[in-house]
Write a protein that holds these residues in place. Structure first.
Motif, PDB file in Angstrom:
ATOM      1  N   ILE A  84     -11.563  -6.037   1.156  1.00 42.08           N
ATOM      2  CA  ILE A  84     -11.104  -6.460  -0.170  1.00 42.08           C
ATOM      3  C   ILE A  84      -9.970  -5.575  -0.653  1.00 42.08           C
ATOM      4  CG2 ILE A  84     -11.799  -6.636  -2.597  1.00 42.08           C
ATOM      5  CD1 ILE A  84     -14.581  -7.517  -1.530  1.00 42.08           C
ATOM      6  N   ILE A  85     -10.118  -4.265  -0.468  1.00 42.53           N
ATOM      7  CA  ILE A  85      -9.057  -3.337  -0.875  1.00 42.53           C
ATOM      8  C   ILE A  85      -7.794  -3.584  -0.069  1.00 42.53           C
ATOM      9  CG2 ILE A  85      -8.384  -0.895  -0.946  1.00 42.53           C
ATOM     10  CD1 ILE A  85     -11.347  -0.248  -1.494  1.00 42.53           C
ATOM     11  N   ASP A  86      -7.959  -3.846   1.215  1.00 45.26           N
ATOM     12  CA  ASP A  86      -6.807  -4.133   2.072  1.00 45.26           C
ATOM     13  C   ASP A  86      -6.032  -5.337   1.536  1.00 45.26           C
ATOM     14  OD1 ASP A  86      -5.175  -3.724   4.364  1.00 45.26           O
ATOM     15  OD2 ASP A  86      -6.255  -5.282   5.445  1.00 45.26           O
ATOM     16  N   TYR A  87      -6.757  -6.353   1.121  1.00 51.72           N
ATOM     17  CA  TYR A  87      -6.113  -7.538   0.557  1.00 51.72           C
ATOM     18  C   TYR A  87      -5.386  -7.197  -0.747  1.00 51.72           C
ATOM     19  CZ  TYR A  87      -5.497 -12.269  -1.272  1.00 51.72           C
ATOM     20  OH  TYR A  87      -4.955 -13.429  -1.769  1.00 51.72           O
ATOM     21  N   ASP A  88      -6.044  -6.417  -1.612  1.00 51.42           N
ATOM     22  CA  ASP A  88      -5.428  -6.015  -2.884  1.00 51.42           C
ATOM     23  C   ASP A  88      -4.120  -5.261  -2.657  1.00 51.42           C
ATOM     24  OD1 ASP A  88      -7.549  -7.150  -4.191  1.00 51.42           O
ATOM     25  OD2 ASP A  88      -8.499  -5.256  -4.739  1.00 51.42           O
ATOM     26  N   ILE A  89      -4.154  -4.300  -1.747  1.00 53.21           N
ATOM     27  CA  ILE A  89      -2.972  -3.472  -1.512  1.00 53.21           C
ATOM     28  C   ILE A  89      -1.845  -4.288  -0.872  1.00 53.21           C
ATOM     29  CG2 ILE A  89      -2.093  -1.484  -0.198  1.00 53.21           C
ATOM     30  CD1 ILE A  89      -4.730  -0.084  -0.730  1.00 53.21           C
ATOM     31  N   SER A  90      -2.210  -5.305  -0.092  1.00 55.21           N
ATOM     32  CA  SER A  90      -1.172  -6.162   0.487  1.00 55.21           C
ATOM     33  C   SER A  90      -0.381  -6.878  -0.600  1.00 55.21           C
ATOM     34  CB  SER A  90      -1.798  -7.181   1.445  1.00 55.21           C
ATOM     35  OG  SER A  90      -2.497  -8.202   0.737  1.00 55.21           O
TER      36      SER A  90
END
Length: 227
Positions: A84-90
């Motif tokens: 989820i964090i990876d998606y947010d940072i993308s």
């Protein structure tokens, strides 16, 4: 710095707990109010699959909030928070620092957030760390599931205050750079540092079930009465 507050609409043990009223206020408002009061965060990014959370957040916090609609492949009880964090940072960019916490930590204090971010920034400027996360320090005799001692010799019985400290990740908050997350794909980087919280601090209460909810709500009521 951007604050990350991921929230799903569904919860099992406390139904709809993120928006359930605690002393007349949706649960997630407590941590959002604390984050806003620090004046540290240019934005509060809420990754959610809930239209109700979306509407409440925008109504209460306006343009300070950025709603990130959770994609279908990241919805579910077994999805990794790192995904989820990876998606947010993308979407938000790797050139920010991030402070990730949870709505289920409503008793986290403003001063603790300020101190943690200060520790992170100081360590980052000295190139000592790339991430920081909250922990409880434990000095007691521990055993694994096979009852093998982990941190002591039962034949010696070292005083507990003389045992090596063991850190327990308490999931209260994580601070990291976008660059660190990109390299490690984890909110705890390759050069982490602990932010030690008192083991029995009320700030560490994490609302997982109705007993946790009742405890936190009672504390909130007592605080309000003291005011």
């Amino acid at each position: 710095m951007i604050a990350l507050l991921p929230m799903k609409g569904h919860s099992e043990r406390v139904p709809k707990k993120n928006v359930r009223l605690m002393n007349g206020k949706p649960l997630f408002f407590y941590i959002a109010d604390t984050l806003k009061a620090t004046n540290l965060f240019e934005q509060l990014a809420i990754n959610t699959d809930s239209e109700e959370i979306n509407e409440l957040a925008i109504s209460e916090y306006g343009t300070w909030v950025k709603i990130i609609e959770r994609p279908v492949d990241l919805i579910g009880d077994f999805v990794s928070m790192n995904a989820i964090i990876d998606y947010d940072i993308s979407l938000l960019g790797i050139d920010h620092d991030y402070f990730q916490t949870h709505s289920t930590n409503p008793l986290l204090k403003k001063d603790t957030v300020l101190a943690a971010v200060d520790q992170y920034r100081q360590g980052k400027s000295e190139k000592k760390l790339d991430s920081l996360f909250s922990v409880n320090a434990i000095q007691t005799r521990l055993y694994d599931k096979h009852l093998s001692p982990l941190n002591h010799n039962p034949l010696i019985l070292t005083r507990t205050q003389d045992l090596d400290v063991i850190y327990e990740e308490n999931s209260n908050f994580y601070v990291f750079s976008g660059q660190s997350f990109l390299q490690n794909k984890h909110r705890i980087g390759c050069k982490p540092e602990p932010y030690v919280m008192a083991r029995n601090s009320i700030e560490c209460i994490d609302i997982d079930d109705i007993a946790d909810w009742d405890l936190a709500e009672t504390i909130m009521k007592n605080r309000k009465n003291d005011d």
